[in-house]
Motif scaffolding. Structure first.
Motif, mmCIF file in Angstrom:
data_model
loop_
_atom_site.group_PDB
_atom_site.id
_atom_site.type_symbol
_atom_site.label_atom_id
_atom_site.label_comp_id
_atom_site.label_asym_id
_atom_site.label_seq_id
_atom_site.Cartn_x
_atom_site.Cartn_y
_atom_site.Cartn_z
ATOM 1 N N ASN A 123 0.829 -1.212 0.000
ATOM 2 C CA ASN A 123 0.000 0.000 0.000
ATOM 3 C C ASN A 123 0.864 1.262 0.000
ATOM 4 O O ASN A 123 0.550 2.234 -0.698
ATOM 5 N N PHE A 124 1.937 1.254 0.786
ATOM 6 C CA PHE A 124 2.857 2.392 0.776
ATOM 7 C C PHE A 124 3.407 2.622 -0.633
ATOM 8 O O PHE A 124 3.523 3.754 -1.101
ATOM 9 N N GLN A 125 3.743 1.516 -1.295
ATOM 10 C CA GLN A 125 4.307 1.624 -2.641
ATOM 11 C C GLN A 125 3.274 2.147 -3.631
ATOM 12 O O GLN A 125 3.563 3.019 -4.454
ATOM 13 N N GLN A 126 2.061 1.614 -3.549
ATOM 14 C CA GLN A 126 1.017 2.025 -4.488
ATOM 15 C C GLN A 126 0.573 3.462 -4.250
ATOM 16 O O GLN A 126 0.314 4.207 -5.200
ATOM 17 N N GLN A 127 0.478 3.866 -2.977
ATOM 18 C CA GLN A 127 0.012 5.197 -2.648
ATOM 19 C C GLN A 127 1.124 6.248 -2.702
ATOM 20 O O GLN A 127 0.855 7.438 -2.549
ATOM 21 N N LYS A 128 2.372 5.780 -2.921
ATOM 22 C CA LYS A 128 3.520 6.693 -2.931
ATOM 23 C C LYS A 128 3.593 7.485 -1.625
ATOM 24 O O LYS A 128 3.816 8.686 -1.608
ATOM 25 N N ARG A 129 3.398 6.778 -0.516
ATOM 26 C CA ARG A 129 3.415 7.400 0.809
ATOM 27 C C ARG A 129 4.548 6.842 1.656
ATOM 28 O O ARG A 129 5.017 5.715 1.428
ATOM 29 N N ARG A 130 4.965 7.617 2.643
ATOM 30 C CA ARG A 130 5.980 7.177 3.588
ATOM 31 C C ARG A 130 5.489 7.234 5.030
ATOM 32 O O ARG A 130 6.111 6.660 5.910
ATOM 33 N N THR A 131 4.383 7.945 5.244
ATOM 34 C CA THR A 131 3.841 8.104 6.599
ATOM 35 C C THR A 131 2.347 7.874 6.574
ATOM 36 O O THR A 131 1.662 8.342 5.661
ATOM 37 N N ALA A 132 1.841 7.170 7.565
ATOM 38 C CA ALA A 132 0.403 6.892 7.643
ATOM 39 C C ALA A 132 -0.083 7.105 9.069
ATOM 40 O O ALA A 132 0.645 6.868 10.042
ATOM 41 N N ILE A 133 -1.314 7.558 9.190
ATOM 42 C CA ILE A 133 -1.966 7.734 10.490
ATOM 43 C C ILE A 133 -2.740 6.449 10.793
ATOM 44 O O ILE A 133 -3.610 6.037 10.011
ATOM 45 N N VAL A 134 -2.417 5.812 11.908
ATOM 46 C CA VAL A 134 -3.032 4.534 12.273
ATOM 47 C C VAL A 134 -4.284 4.786 13.106
ATOM 48 O O VAL A 134 -4.235 5.526 14.099
ATOM 49 N N VAL A 135 -5.388 4.170 12.706
ATOM 50 C CA VAL A 135 -6.653 4.318 13.439
ATOM 51 C C VAL A 135 -7.178 2.949 13.833
ATOM 52 O O VAL A 135 -6.867 1.933 13.204
ATOM 53 N N ASP A 136 -7.997 2.933 14.901
ATOM 54 C CA ASP A 136 -8.602 1.675 15.321
ATOM 55 C C ASP A 136 -9.965 1.512 14.660
ATOM 56 O O ASP A 136 -10.347 2.279 13.777
ATOM 57 N N GLU A 137 -10.718 0.512 15.095
ATOM 58 C CA GLU A 137 -12.011 0.220 14.469
ATOM 59 C C GLU A 137 -13.037 1.325 14.704
ATOM 60 O O GLU A 137 -14.054 1.382 14.007
#
Length: 426
Positions: free
Chosen positions: A297-311
């Motif tokens: 997903n990081f590769q496809q979205q061209k991202r290096r940082t993501a915000i992690v959320v719960d359910e």
């Protein structure tokens, strides 16, 4: 055979024993071939490997032609051996001595010796044998079909369908791990560790590598510009989450190389709107996402940082591409904040002083322990889960093969604890 000389019968017997040894060794050699090396040689257009691969594609036919040939040869050996024995031995000796002598000769020269050699050097035996077995299969094809049909019929009576059953050459992750572990000098230790880490990646999720929200450093747009600029100038991170009032209200991620676009003088030239304008859109991911999936997903979205959320959509922390890659290649961060104080410090008598926020996976990886990773993800989590509360004083307890001693705590968490693997003391 009375018209045939004894010398010729001996020559025929020796030739038949050699043929029997050929069939025995070719059977062991073909079935002992390393299938992965065989595929590699086939790609290299090795003729013997290609013939062997074609024969092994239908193992029931290969075994059929080998056994038909071997049994025909062994029957002829018995006939010729008996004929020779009749010329030198009495009738009772032929019945008693000849079978014993022929059995020993066949076992030593046509079974045990050739099969032992083929098991040690399968390629040297199997590849040349393929040049003989391939045309022999064509010659004996009708007999092989009949034998296989009868064999398949008997197997079906036992509830086994040999026609549909296929040998699987695919390795399970656990088996592949064993292969890597046993590779020894073929793979350098560092590369070996990386391969094992890749296999372990399937067992981990984003929650295992994320920076928890209480450790996240970000820009709060409700703060004064002076405080924000001080944070931007002093931070050791390249990307900072930007939020309003609470980290659950993330509005973007600021790459510090973009800061030069709105910093054009002193702090008075900077506004909250200019900071917001130069932020990239936040990228949210579930905490339960498997690490291999998130890597793609990081590769496809061209991202290096993501915000992690719960359910429930609550922000739990931040996951970065660097953190994920470190799961494979190991630590390569140069942040002084991370190097100022180690999370795990060795003490006397095999005790280890461990920071409460250290992940269980990191502890297991560095110390070779087997603390459970199914529940809490940090040392603090394991202790709080076991005690079912945050203790009022320093306590000691045991969980499985590990002894824990709390060294430092606050009202909200365990700061540091000493841990000992009890089995080491046995």
């Amino acid at each position: 055979m009375d018209a045939v000389s004894t010398q010729l019968l001996v020559v025929i017997l020796v030739g038949l024993i050699i043929c029997s040894a050929f069939f025995s060794s070719s059977e062991t050699g073909m079935l002992s071939l390393n299938r992965y090396r065989l595929r590699h040689l086939v790609k290299k257009e090795h003729k013997g490997a290609t013939l062997a691969s074609n024969l092994l594609a239908r193992p029931e036919r290969l075994i059929g032609v080998i056994l038909i040939g071997n049994n025909l040869v062994n029957i002829l050996i018995a006939m010729v051996g008996t004929a020779i024995a009749e010329r030198y031995l009495s009738e009772w000796a032929v019945i008693v001595v000849a079978p014993i002598a022929l059995t020993l000769i066949l076992l030593v020269f046509a079974e045990v010796t050739p099969k032992s050699i083929a098991a040690i050097f399968p390629e040297r035996i199997a590849f040349p044998a393929s040049y003989v077995l391939q045309p022999l299969l064509l010659l004996l094809y009708p007999f092989v079909l009949v034998v296989n049909a009868i064999s398949n019929g008997l197997a079906r009576l036992a509830g086994i369908d040999l026609a549909k059953a296929k040998l699987s050459d695919h390795l399970r992750p656990e088996e592949l791990r064993t292969v890597v572990d046993e590779a020894g000098e073929l793979i350098p230790d560092h590369h070996q560790g990386m391969l094992l880490n890749v296999l372990d990646l399937e067992k981990a999720t984003v929650e295992d590598i994320m920076i928890p929200r209480n450790e996240v450093i970000g820009i709060d747009l409700d703060d004064d510009i002076e405080d924000i600029m001080e944070l931007i100038r002093s931070t050791e991170y390249t990307r900072l989450p930007v939020f309003e009032g609470d980290i659950n209200n993330v509005v973007g991620v600021l790459h510090l190389r973009n800061a030069a676009r709105f910093i054009q003088g002193d702090n008075s030239t900077v506004t909250h709107d200019s900071i917001r304008e130069h932020c990239s859109e936040p990228y949210f991911i579930p905490e339960s996402t498997p690490l291999p999936t998130q890597l793609m997903n990081f590769q496809q979205q061209k991202r290096r940082t993501a915000i992690v959320v719960d359910e429930y959509g609550e922000v739990q922390g931040i996951a970065t591409l660097v953190d994920l890659l470190e799961e494979i290649v190991g630590d390569f961060s140069t942040d002084t904040a991370e190097d100022s104080e180690p999370d795990i410090t060795e003490c006397e008598d095999d005790w280890f002083l461990i920071d409460g926020s250290t992940s269980i996976r990191d502890i297991n990886r560095q110390l070779g322990w087997t603390l459970s990773t199914d529940g809490p993800k940090t040392l603090n989590g394991i202790i709080v889960e076991y005690l079912e509360s945050i203790p009022d004083a320093l306590v000691s307890f045991e969980v499985g093969n590990y002894r824990f001693e709390i060294v430092e705590l606050t009202e909200t968490r365990i700061e540091k604890a000493k841990v000992l693997e009890i089995s080491l003391q046995a």
